[in-house]
Motif scaffolding. Structure first.
Motif, PDB file in Angstrom:
ATOM      1  N   ILE A  67       0.835  -1.200   0.000  1.00 21.62           N
ATOM      2  CA  ILE A  67       0.000   0.000   0.000  1.00 21.62           C
ATOM      3  C   ILE A  67       0.871   1.252   0.000  1.00 21.62           C
ATOM      4  CG2 ILE A  67      -1.600   1.366   1.406  1.00 21.62           C
ATOM      5  CD1 ILE A  67      -2.884  -1.306   2.276  1.00 21.62           C
ATOM      6  N   GLU A  68       1.865   1.273   0.873  1.00 21.58           N
ATOM      7  CA  GLU A  68       2.689   2.477   1.027  1.00 21.58           C
ATOM      8  C   GLU A  68       3.540   2.767  -0.198  1.00 21.58           C
ATOM      9  OE1 GLU A  68       3.113   2.492   5.907  1.00 21.58           O
ATOM     10  OE2 GLU A  68       4.720   1.623   4.679  1.00 21.58           O
ATOM     11  N   ALA A  69       3.760   1.750  -1.044  1.00 20.51           N
ATOM     12  CA  ALA A  69       4.558   1.943  -2.262  1.00 20.51           C
ATOM     13  C   ALA A  69       3.690   2.290  -3.471  1.00 20.51           C
ATOM     14  CB  ALA A  69       5.371   0.685  -2.559  1.00 20.51           C
ATOM     15  N   ALA A  70       2.362   2.312  -3.288  1.00 20.07           N
ATOM     16  CA  ALA A  70       1.443   2.503  -4.414  1.00 20.07           C
ATOM     17  C   ALA A  70       0.924   3.938  -4.478  1.00 20.07           C
ATOM     18  CB  ALA A  70       0.267   1.533  -4.287  1.00 20.07           C
ATOM     19  N   ASP A  71       0.307   4.265  -5.611  1.00 19.10           N
ATOM     20  CA  ASP A  71      -0.377   5.543  -5.773  1.00 19.10           C
ATOM     21  C   ASP A  71      -1.879   5.399  -5.587  1.00 19.10           C
ATOM     22  OD1 ASP A  71       1.947   7.096  -6.421  1.00 19.10           O
ATOM     23  OD2 ASP A  71       1.929   6.199  -8.421  1.00 19.10           O
ATOM     24  N   HIS A  72      -2.414   4.247  -6.020  1.00 14.69           N
ATOM     25  CA  HIS A  72      -3.865   4.025  -5.950  1.00 14.69           C
ATOM     26  C   HIS A  72      -4.117   2.635  -5.385  1.00 14.69           C
ATOM     27  CE1 HIS A  72      -8.078   4.513  -6.933  1.00 14.69           C
ATOM     28  NE2 HIS A  72      -8.071   3.354  -7.559  1.00 14.69           N
ATOM     29  N   VAL A  73      -4.997   2.540  -4.409  1.00 15.17           N
ATOM     30  CA  VAL A  73      -5.274   1.265  -3.745  1.00 15.17           C
ATOM     31  C   VAL A  73      -6.770   1.011  -3.709  1.00 15.17           C
ATOM     32  CG1 VAL A  73      -5.198   0.029  -1.531  1.00 15.17           C
ATOM     33  CG2 VAL A  73      -3.179   1.279  -2.330  1.00 15.17           C
TER      34      VAL A  73
END
Length: 268
Positions: free
Chosen positions: A134-140
């Motif tokens: 999650i923390e490495a993503a832009d959209h979850v």
């Protein structure tokens, strides 16, 4: 059936046989090229090619040896079996917790998935793995029957830093969070964030699926609800399945309301 088993045994007795047949399915090869690609010696290749010619699986052409139509059929089945067994071996230790009836893709797609299980020193390792994604993503996007404390806190902070979140949860999951004063406050913070949208479905949700950009993570639990593993992959077919699944639940869900995030202490 006996003849089928005999042919299976014939192929299984030597890894070189499968390698040679697969190579000849991809393109014609002479013996030198086959030796370089498979590592088989020339005497071994001679025996294999004679056996294959006897079965009409290969033939010799001006460009070298090539697989026949029936040879390609056998090679395709061999590749499929090999991929299936490789996936089964990879998933064996967590297979009893895989919700196979609810997964709309071939399990072979998880043959190279990352599997994170709890350890004595890191009992929450599966949740930690999902939070890392999650923390490495832009959209979850999340579809789940639960919203645990660690994930909720991570999503709140991540959205505050600019991430966009679309969550679909069962009503029971949201109620469980709202019933805890501290968690209910976190949920209200998330609900009020511009980058977050939360929807609720009244029926139970059988899966816990997170789509972080193009990576899908499944949280697996046992019959007692104990967390057993996180399985994540960026396989395109799995990502498409998870995105479509989230979209179907999203379409049937209702927006979260202020009344959903009231704790018991806030209601008369």
């Amino acid at each position: 059936m006996n003849r089928v088993l005999e042919e299976m045994e014939f192929l299984a007795r030597s890894a070189n046989r499968g390698d040679v047949l697969t190579a000849l399915t991809d393109a014609p090869h002479d013996r030198q090229a086959l030796a370089a690609e498979t590592g088989a010696s020339q005497p071994t290749l001679g025996r294999i090619l004679r056996d294959f010619e006897d079965r009409d699986w290969v033939r010799e052409t001006d460009d070298g040896y090539t697989a026949t139509a029936t040879g390609r059929l056998v090679a395709a089945g061999l590749t499929e079996l090999s991929d299936s067994l490789a996936a089964e071996l990879h998933l064996r230790e967590i297979s009893e917790w895989l919700p196979a009836d609810d997964l709309g893709f071939d399990l072979r797609r998880l043959g190279e998935a990352t599997i994170t299980t709890p350890t004595q020193t890191r009992p929450s390792a599966p949740v930690g793995r999902v939070i890392d994604l999650i923390e490495a993503a832009d959209h979850v996007r999340i579809l789940s029957h639960a919203f645990n404390e660690a994930t909720l806190a991570a999503v709140v902070e991540w959205v505050a830093d600019g991430g966009t979140f679309e969550g679909v949860f069962s009503a029971a999951a949201i109620e469980a969070v709202a019933d805890e004063a501290a968690l209910g406050e976190q949920l209200r913070r998330l609900q009020a964030s511009e980058g977050a949208t939360i929807r609720i479905v009244e029926e139970s949700v059988p899966l816990a699926v997170t789509v972080a950009d193009d990576t899908v993570s499944l949280l697996l639990r046992d019959e007692q609800g104990r967390l057993q593993a996180a399985v994540d992959t960026d396989d395109p077919e799995v990502t498409e399945w998870a995105t479509d699944l989230h979209g179907r639940y999203w379409a049937d869900a209702r927006p979260i309301a202020d009344s959903d995030t009231d704790t018991f202490g806030d209601t008369p």
